[in-house]
Design an enzyme around this catalytic site. Sequence first.
Site, PDB file in Angstrom:
ATOM      1  N   LYS A   1       0.847  -1.201   0.000  1.00  0.00           N
ATOM      2  CA  LYS A   1       0.000   0.000   0.000  1.00  0.00           C
ATOM      3  C   LYS A   1       0.871   1.235   0.000  1.00  0.00           C
ATOM      4  O   LYS A   1       1.859   1.313   0.742  1.00  0.00           O
ATOM      5  CB  LYS A   1      -0.855  -0.010   1.290  1.00  0.00           C
ATOM      6  CG  LYS A   1      -1.837   1.138   1.382  1.00  0.00           C
ATOM      7  CD  LYS A   1      -3.132   0.822   0.685  1.00  0.00           C
ATOM      8  CE  LYS A   1      -4.039   2.005   0.548  1.00  0.00           C
ATOM      9  NZ  LYS A   1      -3.672   2.895  -0.597  1.00  0.00           N
ATOM     10  N   LYS A  28       4.721   2.601   8.704  1.00  0.00           N
ATOM     11  CA  LYS A  28       3.511   3.344   9.049  1.00  0.00           C
ATOM     12  C   LYS A  28       2.330   2.405   9.274  1.00  0.00           C
ATOM     13  O   LYS A  28       1.609   2.501  10.259  1.00  0.00           O
ATOM     14  CB  LYS A  28       3.190   4.246   7.848  1.00  0.00           C
ATOM     15  CG  LYS A  28       2.768   5.631   8.146  1.00  0.00           C
ATOM     16  CD  LYS A  28       2.460   6.370   6.838  1.00  0.00           C
ATOM     17  CE  LYS A  28       3.647   7.089   6.245  1.00  0.00           C
ATOM     18  NZ  LYS A  28       3.265   7.981   5.125  1.00  0.00           N
ATOM     19  N   LYS A  61       5.505   2.315  -2.756  1.00  0.00           N
ATOM     20  CA  LYS A  61       5.444   3.696  -3.258  1.00  0.00           C
ATOM     21  C   LYS A  61       5.668   3.661  -4.747  1.00  0.00           C
ATOM     22  O   LYS A  61       6.436   2.826  -5.249  1.00  0.00           O
ATOM     23  CB  LYS A  61       6.547   4.550  -2.609  1.00  0.00           C
ATOM     24  CG  LYS A  61       6.231   6.020  -2.630  1.00  0.00           C
ATOM     25  CD  LYS A  61       5.224   6.324  -1.533  1.00  0.00           C
ATOM     26  CE  LYS A  61       5.001   7.766  -1.294  1.00  0.00           C
ATOM     27  NZ  LYS A  61       4.285   7.953  -0.017  1.00  0.00           N
ATOM     28  N   THR A 111      -5.043  13.051   6.636  1.00  0.00           N
ATOM     29  CA  THR A 111      -3.658  13.160   7.127  1.00  0.00           C
ATOM     30  C   THR A 111      -3.539  14.348   8.086  1.00  0.00           C
ATOM     31  O   THR A 111      -2.947  14.231   9.162  1.00  0.00           O
ATOM     32  CB  THR A 111      -2.671  13.294   5.949  1.00  0.00           C
ATOM     33  OG1 THR A 111      -2.965  12.282   4.986  1.00  0.00           O
ATOM     34  CG2 THR A 111      -1.238  13.152   6.404  1.00  0.00           C
ATOM     35  N   SER A 161      -7.377   5.488   4.073  1.00  0.00           N
ATOM     36  CA  SER A 161      -7.297   4.676   2.849  1.00  0.00           C
ATOM     37  C   SER A 161      -7.735   3.236   3.155  1.00  0.00           C
ATOM     38  O   SER A 161      -8.437   2.603   2.361  1.00  0.00           O
ATOM     39  CB  SER A 161      -5.864   4.636   2.316  1.00  0.00           C
ATOM     40  OG  SER A 161      -5.602   5.730   1.485  1.00  0.00           O
TER      41      SER A 161
HETATM   42  N1  GLU Z   1       0.664   9.027   0.201  1.00  0.00           N
HETATM   43  C1  GLU Z   1       0.172   8.887   1.531  1.00  0.00           C
HETATM   44  C2  GLU Z   1       1.296   8.555   2.500  1.00  0.00           C
HETATM   45  O1  GLU Z   1       2.441   8.819   2.221  1.00  0.00           O
HETATM   46  C3  GLU Z   1      -1.014   7.945   1.623  1.00  0.00           C
HETATM   47  C4  GLU Z   1      -0.773   6.545   1.182  1.00  0.00           C
HETATM   48  C5  GLU Z   1      -2.020   5.693   1.136  1.00  0.00           C
HETATM   49  O2  GLU Z   1      -3.079   6.152   1.505  1.00  0.00           O
HETATM   50  O3  GLU Z   1      -1.882   4.543   0.700  1.00  0.00           O
HETATM   51  O4  GLU Z   1       1.062   8.108   3.580  1.00  0.00           O
END
Ligand code: GLU
Length: 423
Positions: A76, A100, A112, A196, A355
């Site tokens: 993810k 995370k 990513k 966020t 998400s």
């Molecule tokens: N791009 C966001 C992050 O760095 C969200 C990633 C997501 O929701 O999968 O946490």
Amino acid sequence: MSKVLEVCESDNTLMATRRLIKNAVERLELPPVVYDYLSVPMRFVEVAIPVEMDNGATEVFTGYRCQHNNVLGPYKGGIRYHHEVTTDSIKALSMWMTLKCALVGVPFGGAKGAVVCDPLKMSVKEKERLSRAYIRALASVLGPETDIPAPDVFTDAQVMAWMADEYSKIKQVPSFGVVTGKPLAVGGCVGRKEATGRGCFYVAREAARAINLPFNQARIAIQGSGNVGGSAARLFAEEGCTVVAISDISGGVYNPNGLDVSALLEHVQKTGFIKGFAGGETITNQDLFNLDCDILLPAAIENQITCDNAGNIKAKIVVEGANGPTTPDGDRILKEKGVLVVPDILANSGGVTVSYFEWVQNNYGFRWDLATVNKRLEDKMVEAFRLVYCFTEDNCDGLDMRTGAYMFAIQRLAEAMEYRGWL
Ligand code: GLU
């Protein structure tokens, strides 16, 4: 000595992240193979993405998807469109996603993606063709049960909608759960855009409580007025905190008596930038780090708190809304000064948490309301903060929550590795 560290040439974010992982593995007295698993992605895919531009010429962009680790569940993480992307930065960002998700307790691994491009110079139609072509190039390694992208720097709900549509066409079945951060009309989740920033607000409140700082009297400075900084600013103001400064790429504004956050965000909405907002004194992005405040929220881009400005920071708490806003030297200085740093992998995990809620709703056909989403987010963020804070107090010397967060996350990852027979 690790095989991976020996072959790295330069010191960068990836090296720093590997060092943090290694330190955590050693402190936890885990088998060194845990570090070996976490120091390299399980899969790194690089693709050529041909896109027909508006002038009729074909341009070939480079795209990446880094699938770091899936011991806890499907990969993810976001996809960014940026001209300064490097393979090392994507790898580090994917590692942070793994950590995370482990930290906040959502059953995902980390990934990513990126396309090397300058989205500000592209038309909407060019961006649509690029987004669809990215999915076509990578469809075989993505999927609701495999790897679920989301928005990141310069990608948004519209980009996710194109991606979900392209994937659904390839599979010949609506598969909206392949990406999160979509518009509400195509399986998005209420509150995802603000999630966020909202998560940052919750952890800032918990951090204030932890050091007995009266939260509703706190003075806050925020770098970034977008989804993260802007949403957090609104919540801080509603809580009665004094938001003394906000900056963006165009510069910032400072008002020691508190900014009118609603008016400022309206100005940003209309003009695109903070520049020209009349409700405060004009400051630079660097000035923001010298201001008299209690809580500092860097919510823009990487490497903002460095050895050059960390010494001037007056805040008692730094909440890392951005990914990687503090360099290792900056971090060391903040630690020496006794600043409580809520690390990025904890502070900005509200985005991936909602998400996860979106993905659950897509898979089950649920529709949760905003109150439900926000309550579940608050519960997750408060729980994660308290667990990491207590773990840090019990296991680390001093107030280094980054070390604590890495250790806490890696302990969870190692436990899953152990049960799955990876160790
Ligand atoms: N791009 C966001 C992050 O760095 C969200 C990633 C997501 O929701 O999968 O946490």
